[in-house]
Design an enzyme around this catalytic site. Structure first.
Site, PDB file in Angstrom:
ATOM      1  N   SER A  28      36.210  35.616  26.644  1.00 48.93           N
ATOM      2  CA  SER A  28      36.199  36.994  26.135  1.00 48.93           C
ATOM      3  C   SER A  28      35.913  37.086  24.643  1.00 48.93           C
ATOM      4  O   SER A  28      35.886  38.179  24.083  1.00 48.93           O
ATOM      5  CB  SER A  28      37.527  37.675  26.439  1.00 48.93           C
ATOM      6  OG  SER A  28      38.570  36.918  25.888  1.00 48.93           O
ATOM      7  N   THR A  49      39.754  40.358  23.523  1.00 45.44           N
ATOM      8  CA  THR A  49      39.354  40.362  22.113  1.00 45.44           C
ATOM      9  C   THR A  49      40.396  39.697  21.223  1.00 45.44           C
ATOM     10  O   THR A  49      41.586  39.892  21.441  1.00 45.44           O
ATOM     11  CB  THR A  49      39.256  41.844  21.676  1.00 45.44           C
ATOM     12  OG1 THR A  49      38.261  42.468  22.455  1.00 45.44           O
ATOM     13  CG2 THR A  49      38.976  41.991  20.210  1.00 45.44           C
ATOM     14  N   THR A  70      34.739  39.838  19.669  1.00 44.44           N
ATOM     15  CA  THR A  70      34.809  39.886  21.139  1.00 44.44           C
ATOM     16  C   THR A  70      33.437  39.729  21.772  1.00 44.44           C
ATOM     17  O   THR A  70      32.414  39.967  21.118  1.00 44.44           O
ATOM     18  CB  THR A  70      35.398  41.250  21.579  1.00 44.44           C
ATOM     19  OG1 THR A  70      35.685  41.222  22.977  1.00 44.44           O
ATOM     20  CG2 THR A  70      34.442  42.397  21.304  1.00 44.44           C
ATOM     21  N   ARG A 112      25.839  48.033  25.731  1.00 46.95           N
ATOM     22  CA  ARG A 112      27.164  48.634  25.551  1.00 46.95           C
ATOM     23  C   ARG A 112      27.884  48.005  24.354  1.00 46.95           C
ATOM     24  O   ARG A 112      27.898  46.801  24.170  1.00 46.95           O
ATOM     25  CB  ARG A 112      27.991  48.442  26.823  1.00 46.95           C
ATOM     26  CG  ARG A 112      29.406  49.027  26.751  1.00 46.95           C
ATOM     27  CD  ARG A 112      30.441  48.005  26.340  1.00 46.95           C
ATOM     28  NE  ARG A 112      31.803  48.549  26.409  1.00 46.95           N
ATOM     29  CZ  ARG A 112      32.863  47.925  25.926  1.00 46.95           C
ATOM     30  NH1 ARG A 112      32.741  46.756  25.346  1.00 46.95           N
ATOM     31  NH2 ARG A 112      34.060  48.460  26.019  1.00 46.95           N
ATOM     32  N   THR A 170      42.923  45.976  21.171  1.00 53.63           N
ATOM     33  CA  THR A 170      42.333  45.213  22.258  1.00 53.63           C
ATOM     34  C   THR A 170      42.436  46.063  23.522  1.00 53.63           C
ATOM     35  O   THR A 170      43.254  46.976  23.598  1.00 53.63           O
ATOM     36  CB  THR A 170      43.047  43.855  22.427  1.00 53.63           C
ATOM     37  OG1 THR A 170      42.430  43.129  23.497  1.00 53.63           O
ATOM     38  CG2 THR A 170      44.513  44.007  22.725  1.00 53.63           C
ATOM     39  N   GLY A 171      41.585  45.769  24.473  1.00 53.06           N
ATOM     40  CA  GLY A 171      41.614  46.550  25.700  1.00 53.06           C
ATOM     41  C   GLY A 171      40.374  47.406  25.843  1.00 53.06           C
ATOM     42  O   GLY A 171      39.343  47.133  25.213  1.00 53.06           O
TER      43      GLY A 171
END
Ligand code: ASP
Length: 330
Positions: A84, A189, A207, A217, A240-241
């Site tokens: 990631s 990330t 990330t 994207r 993060t997320g």
């Protein structure tokens, strides 16, 4: 804790927390926080442990927080087993590994790259954008050719293992626009925040983004104010997320503004998470988390779902992986 056991731990805790914001850590709030001159570094997830160690080599030798947050996350970017962050990260749905990163220092200088391919250390390119150009963000081919002009190390992507996984993913996801779920397996990330011995705060974030995303994207991670924000008078935050949700509230900036209003970093993260929740009719599967540090060195973090951790290091706190006490009250 090894990454694999962390995942097991995360999954176990995630199953116990349904749609309930969870506190992950909080230190006692100081009544009048002053500027901290004891170096502290925090970073997201268990890979933050190794990253913090590298950052500490800088901070512990009276180095700058800016150098620390760059050196720290470079460790994670170099880890080819990390799916990631960096060139070991999962690709977009066409098999291209596109990376995003940003950095911000105590003078509110900032730099970012997005959708950059085949460069080992996007964070260093982000720093070069900040220090060597008049711009804040370079993307795609432009970012790559800038990196090449600066002499940054290149690498061929996707690496073998990532290509193999992607081919399998393709077989199972024939419907090209099926939305992959953000979960413990497809995001991570690294965001890092540090205060140095001069009391200066810097942050970094890097990330490979949402696994199997649409080509082009870009998430929150390279966006100043969303994935990362520093105000040296107040503190710093990173995220993060699911980047799409974090961008919608300018997440990291929002956390810093809550700290400016006097909230403890953990409370500030919680308020930002609650704002994200308030902007969504359905938060099923939507995982976002923030970590934050204020100018006095207090730290905190919060996420939509339990199962989010971060690592902290200071002179008297070695390698602590902070997990999630439940239902913390303020
Ligand atoms: N925030 C990153 C993004 O949306 C992904 C992650 O942290 O999992 O690109």
């Amino acid at each position: 804790m090894k990454r694999r056991s962390f995942f097991k731990f995360s999954l176990a805790t995630a199953f116990t927390s349904i749609l309930k914001p969870q506190s992950i850590f909080g230190m006692q709030a100081l009544k009048n926080p002053g500027r901290n001159s004891n170096p502290v570094v925090i970073s997201t997830w268990s890979h933050g442990i190794e990253a913090n160690e590298a950052a500490w080599k800088v901070l512990g030798n009276s180095g700058s927080s800016l150098d620390a947050v760059e050196q720290g996350v470079k460790i994670t970017e170099s880890d080819l087993s990390n799916r990631s962050v960096g060139i070991g990260g999962r690709p977009d749905r066409t098999g291209h590994v596109t990376l995003d990163a940003c950095i911000m220092d105590e003078r509110s200088r900032c730099g970012a790259v997005a959708c950059i391919e085949g460069i080992l250390h996007p964070i260093s390119v982000a720093r070069a954008v900040m220090e060597r150009t008049q711009h804040v963000m370079l993307v795609g081919e432009g970012a790559r050719s800038f990196a090449l002009d600066c002499g940054f190390e290149t690498c061929k992507t996707p690496i073998k293992e990532v290509k193999k996984d992607w081919k399998e993913w393709k077989k199972e996801n024939k419907e090209a626009f099926e939305k992959p779920v953000i979960n413990h397996e497809n995001h991570d990330t690294i965001g890092m925040l540090a205060i140095d011995a001069q009391g200066n705060i810097s942050g970094s974030c890097t990330t490979s983004g949402w696994a199997y995303k649409l080509p082009g994207r870009v998430g929150d991670s390279p966006i100043i104010g969303a994935g990362l924000f520093i105000d040296n008078e107040v503190g710093g935050a990173c995220a993060t997320g699911m980047g799409e949700a974090i961008i919608r509230i300018a997440g990291s900036h929002t956390v810093v503004e809550f700290m400016r209003q006097g909230h403890h970093p953990e409370k500030a993260c919680k308020l930002a998470v609650e704002r994200i929740i308030s902007k969504h009719e359905d938060v099923q599967g939507l995982q976002c988390g923030f970590i934050a540090i204020d100018k006095s060195g207090q730290v905190g973090g919060y996420s939509v779902y339990n199962g989010f951790n971060y690592a902290m290091k200071s002179s008297d706190t070695e390698k602590i992986l902070i997990d999630a006490p439940f239902d913390r009250k303020w």
